[in-house]
Design a protein around this motif. Structure first.
Motif, PDB file in Angstrom:
ATOM      1  N   ALA A   1       0.814  -1.209   0.000  1.00 18.54           N
ATOM      2  CA  ALA A   1       0.000   0.000   0.000  1.00 18.54           C
ATOM      3  C   ALA A   1       0.852   1.265   0.000  1.00 18.54           C
ATOM      4  O   ALA A   1       0.443   2.305  -0.524  1.00 18.54           O
ATOM      5  CB  ALA A   1      -0.930   0.000   1.215  1.00 18.54           C
ATOM      6  N   LYS A   2       2.060   1.180   0.588  1.00 13.38           N
ATOM      7  CA  LYS A   2       2.919   2.353   0.703  1.00 13.38           C
ATOM      8  C   LYS A   2       4.037   2.382  -0.344  1.00 13.38           C
ATOM      9  O   LYS A   2       4.822   3.334  -0.394  1.00 13.38           O
ATOM     10  CB  LYS A   2       3.534   2.398   2.105  1.00 13.38           C
ATOM     11  CG  LYS A   2       2.548   2.796   3.205  1.00 13.38           C
ATOM     12  CD  LYS A   2       3.219   2.749   4.559  1.00 13.38           C
ATOM     13  CE  LYS A   2       2.361   3.367   5.654  1.00 13.38           C
ATOM     14  NZ  LYS A   2       2.368   4.850   5.614  1.00 13.38           N
ATOM     15  N   GLY A   3       4.154   1.326  -1.155  1.00 10.98           N
ATOM     16  CA  GLY A   3       5.134   1.334  -2.228  1.00 10.98           C
ATOM     17  C   GLY A   3       6.524   0.863  -1.849  1.00 10.98           C
ATOM     18  O   GLY A   3       7.499   1.191  -2.533  1.00 10.98           O
ATOM     19  N   TYR A   4       6.630   0.050  -0.779  1.00 15.17           N
ATOM     20  CA  TYR A   4       7.922  -0.492  -0.391  1.00 15.17           C
ATOM     21  C   TYR A   4       8.096  -1.907  -0.937  1.00 15.17           C
ATOM     22  O   TYR A   4       7.122  -2.634  -1.161  1.00 15.17           O
ATOM     23  CB  TYR A   4       8.052  -0.551   1.135  1.00 15.17           C
ATOM     24  CG  TYR A   4       7.996   0.787   1.828  1.00 15.17           C
ATOM     25  CD1 TYR A   4       8.946   1.764   1.568  1.00 15.17           C
ATOM     26  CD2 TYR A   4       6.994   1.063   2.752  1.00 15.17           C
ATOM     27  CE1 TYR A   4       8.905   2.993   2.216  1.00 15.17           C
ATOM     28  CE2 TYR A   4       6.931   2.284   3.405  1.00 15.17           C
ATOM     29  CZ  TYR A   4       7.884   3.255   3.132  1.00 15.17           C
ATOM     30  OH  TYR A   4       7.839   4.460   3.769  1.00 15.17           O
ATOM     31  N   ARG A   5       9.347  -2.292  -1.106  1.00 14.63           N
ATOM     32  CA  ARG A   5       9.685  -3.686  -1.393  1.00 14.63           C
ATOM     33  C   ARG A   5       9.654  -4.449  -0.069  1.00 14.63           C
ATOM     34  O   ARG A   5       9.984  -3.896   0.991  1.00 14.63           O
ATOM     35  CB  ARG A   5      11.065  -3.760  -2.023  1.00 14.63           C
ATOM     36  CG  ARG A   5      11.611  -5.146  -2.275  1.00 14.63           C
ATOM     37  CD  ARG A   5      13.077  -5.065  -2.705  1.00 14.63           C
ATOM     38  NE  ARG A   5      13.688  -6.380  -2.860  1.00 14.63           N
ATOM     39  CZ  ARG A   5      14.982  -6.600  -2.711  1.00 14.63           C
ATOM     40  NH1 ARG A   5      15.808  -5.602  -2.385  1.00 14.63           N
ATOM     41  NH2 ARG A   5      15.470  -7.813  -2.879  1.00 14.63           N
ATOM     42  N   ALA A   6       9.281  -5.731  -0.078  1.00 10.09           N
ATOM     43  CA  ALA A   6       9.263  -6.555   1.132  1.00 10.09           C
ATOM     44  C   ALA A   6       9.992  -7.865   0.878  1.00 10.09           C
ATOM     45  O   ALA A   6       9.739  -8.547  -0.122  1.00 10.09           O
ATOM     46  CB  ALA A   6       7.826  -6.850   1.573  1.00 10.09           C
ATOM     47  N   VAL A   7      10.913  -8.206   1.792  1.00  9.56           N
ATOM     48  CA  VAL A   7      11.625  -9.480   1.757  1.00  9.56           C
ATOM     49  C   VAL A   7      11.400 -10.159   3.103  1.00  9.56           C
ATOM     50  O   VAL A   7      11.743  -9.602   4.152  1.00  9.56           O
ATOM     51  CB  VAL A   7      13.138  -9.289   1.511  1.00  9.56           C
ATOM     52  CG1 VAL A   7      13.844 -10.641   1.504  1.00  9.56           C
ATOM     53  CG2 VAL A   7      13.378  -8.548   0.210  1.00  9.56           C
ATOM     54  N   LEU A   8      10.832 -11.351   3.083  1.00  8.79           N
ATOM     55  CA  LEU A   8      10.428 -12.026   4.305  1.00  8.79           C
ATOM     56  C   LEU A   8      11.050 -13.412   4.381  1.00  8.79           C
ATOM     57  O   LEU A   8      11.073 -14.151   3.394  1.00  8.79           O
ATOM     58  CB  LEU A   8       8.901 -12.122   4.367  1.00  8.79           C
ATOM     59  CG  LEU A   8       8.208 -10.756   4.235  1.00  8.79           C
ATOM     60  CD1 LEU A   8       6.725 -10.924   3.981  1.00  8.79           C
ATOM     61  CD2 LEU A   8       8.445  -9.926   5.491  1.00  8.79           C
ATOM     62  N   VAL A   9      11.546 -13.773   5.561  1.00  8.77           N
ATOM     63  CA  VAL A   9      12.211 -15.055   5.780  1.00  8.77           C
ATOM     64  C   VAL A   9      11.320 -15.902   6.677  1.00  8.77           C
ATOM     65  O   VAL A   9      10.955 -15.482   7.784  1.00  8.77           O
ATOM     66  CB  VAL A   9      13.597 -14.861   6.434  1.00  8.77           C
ATOM     67  CG1 VAL A   9      14.311 -16.202   6.550  1.00  8.77           C
ATOM     68  CG2 VAL A   9      14.425 -13.873   5.626  1.00  8.77           C
ATOM     69  N   LEU A  10      10.980 -17.101   6.216  1.00  8.02           N
ATOM     70  CA  LEU A  10      10.061 -17.973   6.939  1.00  8.02           C
ATOM     71  C   LEU A  10      10.689 -19.332   7.207  1.00  8.02           C
ATOM     72  O   LEU A  10      11.473 -19.830   6.397  1.00  8.02           O
ATOM     73  CB  LEU A  10       8.773 -18.196   6.132  1.00  8.02           C
ATOM     74  CG  LEU A  10       7.749 -17.070   6.114  1.00  8.02           C
ATOM     75  CD1 LEU A  10       8.164 -15.985   5.137  1.00  8.02           C
ATOM     76  CD2 LEU A  10       6.372 -17.611   5.743  1.00  8.02           C
ATOM     77  N   PRO A  11      10.332 -19.986   8.332  1.00  6.67           N
ATOM     78  CA  PRO A  11      10.750 -21.373   8.561  1.00  6.67           C
ATOM     79  C   PRO A  11       9.974 -22.314   7.657  1.00  6.67           C
ATOM     80  O   PRO A  11       8.830 -22.026   7.265  1.00  6.67           O
ATOM     81  CB  PRO A  11      10.409 -21.606  10.034  1.00  6.67           C
ATOM     82  CG  PRO A  11       9.316 -20.637  10.338  1.00  6.67           C
ATOM     83  CD  PRO A  11       9.572 -19.437   9.475  1.00  6.67           C
TER      84      PRO A  11
END
Length: 477
Positions: free
Chosen positions: A85-95
């Protein structure tokens, strides 16, 4: 017009609904706060917005920046939603134990997902928290959310969740029940309610029975997004700074079976499709309410939707394989092949940190006692003093194979046995049909399998045991 300018305005403001409890009318009423009705599907929407907006105010996150976090899924979904919604990139680390639905949700929001092995010690470089920190260090313009220690986590609940509950109950709430994960929900919400009530509201934590928060040993459990796992090889067990223990009056342990069966009951009897941690919270809330009277009022927080767990908690096959369902009692089941005396004893088990010589001694003792000289192995710390859980069964040892390797000089008796494990033994839930288990073992040519009950290993069986129980069932008919 009754409209909203963006999805961010639909975060929070979730309703309360009264639950039908076993002693409805005699014990305290229980109201559930349906956090899965937030726009992103969980209570973590609140902290995602709170943490990102605080980072913007602090100048830590700027236009074109990247949001990075290690998460079990829900916080990731909230961060991915707000980032989109705000125009950022997201990188997420999951088990890698995260449900497939959660991973798919993150990718649907446009997040980049890194999956790493679960069940690693905190110091391991591949632990999701360490991977996320490393990515943040290497990424220009990155901001690491750090939900476990970020004061904006409990702060978001102090500013939103607590006031909502106080207003919705007209100040009548007497008890709050919430799971403890990062600790932000119970800490922020509980602190607000205690202050608003002049200290009369009691705050109760609901926790998986093996979680460290409620006094467990930290071994793996099967409820996502709750509790505190401690790997036996972790050097220092650091609790989240988002968890304010001074706010919490009591912590109630809840077994995985109670949590998962409560989740299924809520869906089938009350039309509430919620996740496993909600089952933990409701099971605890029912216990709390049973000791109170009709003038009290209990609010329990249901963090997320069951739609994220359809392939797990609501799948009979998944539950059967782990031994959480008892199966069809009219037919021979895998568990019937285990004598009661065997099930009453802890399963012999080899800690992968033992030496090859120690493992050989245990296997030889089993052969001398007439038992099958094959054992599961993995990171269980006590070497057989407690029942290992299914995720801990990461390998196996066979006496003949290990002996031959030592005789050939391929390994030494002083080597760590964890470097020489064979493949994990097949696993069957105690409630699974014996005929199906026998067919699988025969097809795979395997002589030994592990029997699971409530996700824990309770014994070993082979084809001969299953043949025996099937013959007995046929004779009974």
């Amino acid at each position: 017009m009754d409209v909203h300018e963006s999805a961010l305005e639909l975060i929070g403001r979730t309703p309360l609904v009264r639950l039908r409890t076993p002693d409805d009318g005699r014990s305290a009423p229980v109201y559930a706060k349906l956090e899965y009705l937030s726009v992103g599907g969980s209570i973590k929407d609140r902290i995602a917005l709170g943490m990102i907006e605080q980072a913007e105010r602090d100048g830590l996150l700027r236009p074109g920046g990247t949001v990075i976090e290690a998460t079990s899924g829900n916080t990731g979904a909230g961060l991915a939603l707000v980032a989109a919604a705000k125009g950022y990139r997201a990188v997420l680390v999951l088990p890698d134990r995260t449900s497939a639905e959660k991973i798919a949700t993150l990718r649907a929001f446009g997040a980049e997902v890194e999956v790493r092995p679960a069940g690693l010690p905190a110091e391991d470089p591949e632990h999701p928290l360490n991977v996320a920190a490393r990515i943040a260090e290497q990424t220009p313009g990155a901001w690491l959310a750090g939900q476990y220690d970020n004061p904006a986590n409990p702060g978001a609940h102090y500013l939103t969740t607590g006031p909502e509950i106080w207003r919705q109950t007209d100040g009548r709430i007497t008890h709050l029940v919430s799971c403890i994960g990062t600790g932000g929900t119970i800490s922020g919400t509980g602190r607000y309610l205690k202050e608003a009530s002049g200290g009369t509201v009691r705050v109760i934590g609901a926790d998986p029975a093996s979680s460290v928060y409620s006094g467990g040993d930290g071994r793996p459990y099967f409820v996502e997004a709750a509790g505190h796992f401690r790997h036996p090889e972790t050097v220092e067990d650091v609790w989240p700074q988002s968890y304010h223990q001074d706010v919490v009056d009591d912590v109630l342990p809840v077994t995985d079976r109670d949590s998962l069966l409560t989740v299924r009951r809520l869906a089938r009897e009350q039309g509430l499709l919620v996740g496993g941690s909600a089952g933990t919270a409701v099971a605890a809330a029912e216990r709390v309410a049973a000791g109170l009277g009709p003038d009290d009022l209990v609010v329990v927080i249901l963090p997320d939707s069951g739609r994220q767990y359809l392939s797990k908690y609501f799948d009979d096959g998944w539950l059967l394989r782990l031994g959480f369902l008892d199966g069809d009692g009219s037919a021979a089941r895998v568990g019937d092949a285990l004598p009661a005396a065997v099930r009453a004893q802890p399963l012999p088990y080899v800690n992968r940190r033992a030496t090859v010589g120690e493992a050989l001694a245990l296997l030889r003792a089993r052969r001398a006692g007439g038992a099958e000289p094959v054992l599961p192995a993995g990171p269980c710390p006590t070497g057989g003093e407690r029942r290992p859980t299914a995720p801990e069964l990461s390998g196996s040892l066979a006496l003949d194979t290990l002996t031959r390797a030592v005789e050939l000089g391929q390994i030494a008796p002083g080597d760590p046995v964890g470097d020489h494990l064979g493949a994990p033994l097949p696993q069957f839930g105690a409630g699974q049909p014996a005929v199906a288990a026998l067919a699988e073992l025969t097809e795979r040519g395997v002589e030994t399998a592990v029997v699971l009950h409530d996700g824990q290993a309770v014994g070993l069986i082979g084809p001969q045991d299953l043949h025996a129980v099937l013959r007995a069932a046929g004779a009974a008919r």
